[in-house]
Design an enzyme around this catalytic site. Structure first.
Site, mmCIF file in Angstrom:
data_model
loop_
_atom_site.group_PDB
_atom_site.id
_atom_site.type_symbol
_atom_site.label_atom_id
_atom_site.label_comp_id
_atom_site.label_asym_id
_atom_site.label_seq_id
_atom_site.Cartn_x
_atom_site.Cartn_y
_atom_site.Cartn_z
ATOM 1 N N GLU A 1 54.507 37.057 78.067
ATOM 2 C CA GLU A 1 53.752 38.110 77.703
ATOM 3 C C GLU A 1 54.086 39.281 78.086
ATOM 4 O O GLU A 1 54.942 39.577 79.309
ATOM 5 C CB GLU A 1 52.408 37.848 78.034
ATOM 6 N N LYS B 1 46.782 37.743 69.667
ATOM 7 C CA LYS B 1 45.981 37.068 70.982
ATOM 8 C C LYS B 1 44.274 37.080 70.793
ATOM 9 O O LYS B 1 43.830 38.199 70.406
ATOM 10 C CB LYS B 1 46.143 38.004 72.289
ATOM 11 N N CYS C 1 48.354 33.925 77.278
ATOM 12 C CA CYS C 1 47.699 34.293 78.473
ATOM 13 C C CYS C 1 46.362 33.865 78.710
ATOM 14 O O CYS C 1 46.065 32.705 79.011
ATOM 15 C CB CYS C 1 47.974 35.827 78.854
#
Length: 275
Positions: free
Chosen positions: A40, A112, A154
């Protein structure tokens, strides 16, 4: 077939990050096909201004052109862990994971889903991704020569229902690019990754940022490749570099055959009212 996670200490400047990435890509093994995951924030890891400077519309811009060119030049499948992409009509951005095939064609993207709005007992303290970013709304599983890739980024790692949905859509390798803080990473990084591998019987390819970054942020590193039994195939603790491990299709198939948890799952059973 080989899996590779690239561990990076990215800063706020894209040209400097590009050189770091290029230097690590030059160390890739000769094996092909090769699946390579960047962490990321590989393009820019800094404050709002740094991120806005490199943000591009999805599908166009010099950063994406460079990533596509690397995939084609090296003949690899390249998953650009995340970069900021612009949203029409909004001053906020998406954090986007882009997948390029070995011809340099973008074959998938994922925005995301879960934003990191938390307080952490470290030097940075307050994290509010929603100040600069908007969450995505769609999941993504993409076919590849390695199997079906389930995309995530993440903080998504803390939401097991996302990964169960990816498995239900046929995911065999879970991609986890990250910039886990040192505090949360030390406590939870490996246990969460192993849980996602074990409960979904998938390989997990996890590429993390490492070290101290702009603004004093610290990331955990420990990029790792896990097999579908949750065993560590390879791990790099606390320096830049590559994590490499072979993909064993037979291992994946044997684990799923011997313990067919996907067929046994009964979570859709209905609730009964108390009598």
């Amino acid at each position: 077939m080989e899996l590779v996670a690239l561990q990076l200490n990215a800063g706020a400047d894209w040209p400097a990050n590009r050189e770091r990435i290029a230097a690590l890509l030059a160390q890739l093994p000769a094996t092909r096909p090769l699946l390579v995951l960047l962490p990321e924030n590989a393009v820019a890891f800094g404050g709002r201004e740094a991120v806005q400077r490199v943000a591009e519309p999805l599908g166009e811009g010099p950063v994406q052109d460079w990533l596509a060119a690397q995939a084609q030049r090296l003949g690899i499948w390249l998953v650009a862990g995340s970069l900021p992409t612009r949203i029409d009509g909004s001053d906020k951005l998406h954090t986007s994971c882009l997948v390029y095939d070995d011809r340099g064609q973008r074959v998938a993207h994922y925005h995301k889903l879960h934003l990191f709005d938390v307080d952490v007992a470290d030097g940075h303290g307050r994290y509010r991704e929603s100040d600069s970013f908007s969450p995505g709304s769609e999941l993504c599983v993409v076919d590849s020569p390695f199997g079906r890739l389930g995309l995530s980024i993440c903080y998504d790692l803390r939401f097991p229902e996302l990964y169960r949905a990816l498995r239900e859509q046929g995911a065999e390798i879970l991609m986890v690019p990250a910039a886990f803080t040192r505090v949360t990473g030390q406590a939870h990084w490996l246990p969460l990754l192993q849980a996602r591998a074990i409960e979904n019987q998938c390989y997990v390819l996890a590429a993390d940022q490492v070290g101290v970054h702009a603004g004093g942020r610290q990331t955990w590193g420990h990029s790792v490749i896990l097999d579908p039994w949750g065993e560590v195939c390879a791990c790099l603790p606390d320096e830049e570099g590559l994590v490499c491990a072979p993909l064993e299709r037979e291992r994946l198939e044997r684990v799923r055959r011997d313990m067919p948890v996907a067929q046994h799952a009964r979570l859709r059973a209905v609730w009964r009212d108390n009598e």
